[in-house]
Design a protein around this motif. Structure first.
Motif, PDB file in Angstrom:
ATOM      1  N   TRP A 104      34.393 -10.174  -5.550  1.00 54.48           N
ATOM      2  CA  TRP A 104      34.159  -9.011  -6.435  1.00 54.48           C
ATOM      3  C   TRP A 104      33.991  -9.141  -7.906  1.00 54.48           C
ATOM      4  CZ3 TRP A 104      32.644  -4.386  -4.850  1.00 54.48           C
ATOM      5  CH2 TRP A 104      32.751  -3.397  -6.021  1.00 54.48           C
ATOM      6  N   ARG A 105      34.958 -10.130  -8.403  1.00 54.81           N
ATOM      7  CA  ARG A 105      34.727 -10.562  -9.955  1.00 54.81           C
ATOM      8  C   ARG A 105      33.464 -11.190 -10.176  1.00 54.81           C
ATOM      9  NH1 ARG A 105      40.216 -11.833  -9.412  1.00 54.81           N
ATOM     10  NH2 ARG A 105      39.808 -13.952  -9.135  1.00 54.81           N
ATOM     11  N   TYR A 137      38.320 -12.015  -1.755  1.00 60.53           N
ATOM     12  CA  TYR A 137      37.525 -10.721  -1.641  1.00 60.53           C
ATOM     13  C   TYR A 137      37.650 -10.366  -3.418  1.00 60.53           C
ATOM     14  CZ  TYR A 137      37.825 -10.575   3.180  1.00 60.53           C
ATOM     15  OH  TYR A 137      37.565 -10.982   4.307  1.00 60.53           O
ATOM     16  N   ALA A 153      27.723  -5.802  -2.512  1.00 63.63           N
ATOM     17  CA  ALA A 153      28.790  -6.183  -1.373  1.00 63.63           C
ATOM     18  C   ALA A 153      28.523  -5.732  -0.308  1.00 63.63           C
ATOM     19  CB  ALA A 153      30.091  -5.663  -2.046  1.00 63.63           C
ATOM     20  N   LYS A 191      27.771  -3.914  -8.179  1.00 61.90           N
ATOM     21  CA  LYS A 191      28.604  -4.513  -7.211  1.00 61.90           C
ATOM     22  C   LYS A 191      28.615  -4.025  -5.775  1.00 61.90           C
ATOM     23  CE  LYS A 191      31.632  -6.669 -10.980  1.00 61.90           C
ATOM     24  NZ  LYS A 191      32.807  -6.878 -11.358  1.00 61.90           N
ATOM     25  N   LEU A 192      28.749  -2.545  -5.924  1.00 59.93           N
ATOM     26  CA  LEU A 192      29.042  -2.026  -4.652  1.00 59.93           C
ATOM     27  C   LEU A 192      27.869  -2.186  -3.584  1.00 59.93           C
ATOM     28  CD1 LEU A 192      31.042  -0.420  -2.821  1.00 59.93           C
ATOM     29  CD2 LEU A 192      29.923   1.616  -3.685  1.00 59.93           C
TER      30      LEU A 192
END
Length: 51
Positions: free
Chosen positions: A6-7, A2, A20, A16-17
């Motif tokens: 994320w990176r 994960y 995701a 990013k949130l």
């Protein structure tokens, strides 16, 4: 794993949130509407007979 995902997501924290969350919803929808309906008739514990 994960942390690696994320990176690799582009943009600042908010982007990013959002990405995701959309990815997570997509995976859940794929499982609920494609994989589980395909798999359900093939499971052995669904053949229960009560006399």
């Amino acid at each position: 794993m994960y942390a690696w995902i994320w990176r690799k997501l582009p943009g600042p924290f908010a982007a990013k949130l959002t990405i995701a969350v959309v990815l997570a919803i997509g995976v859940v929808a794929l499982l609920m509407f494609v994989v589980f309906p395909w798999l359900e008739p093939r499971l052995w514990f669904n053949e229960v007979a009560v006399n």
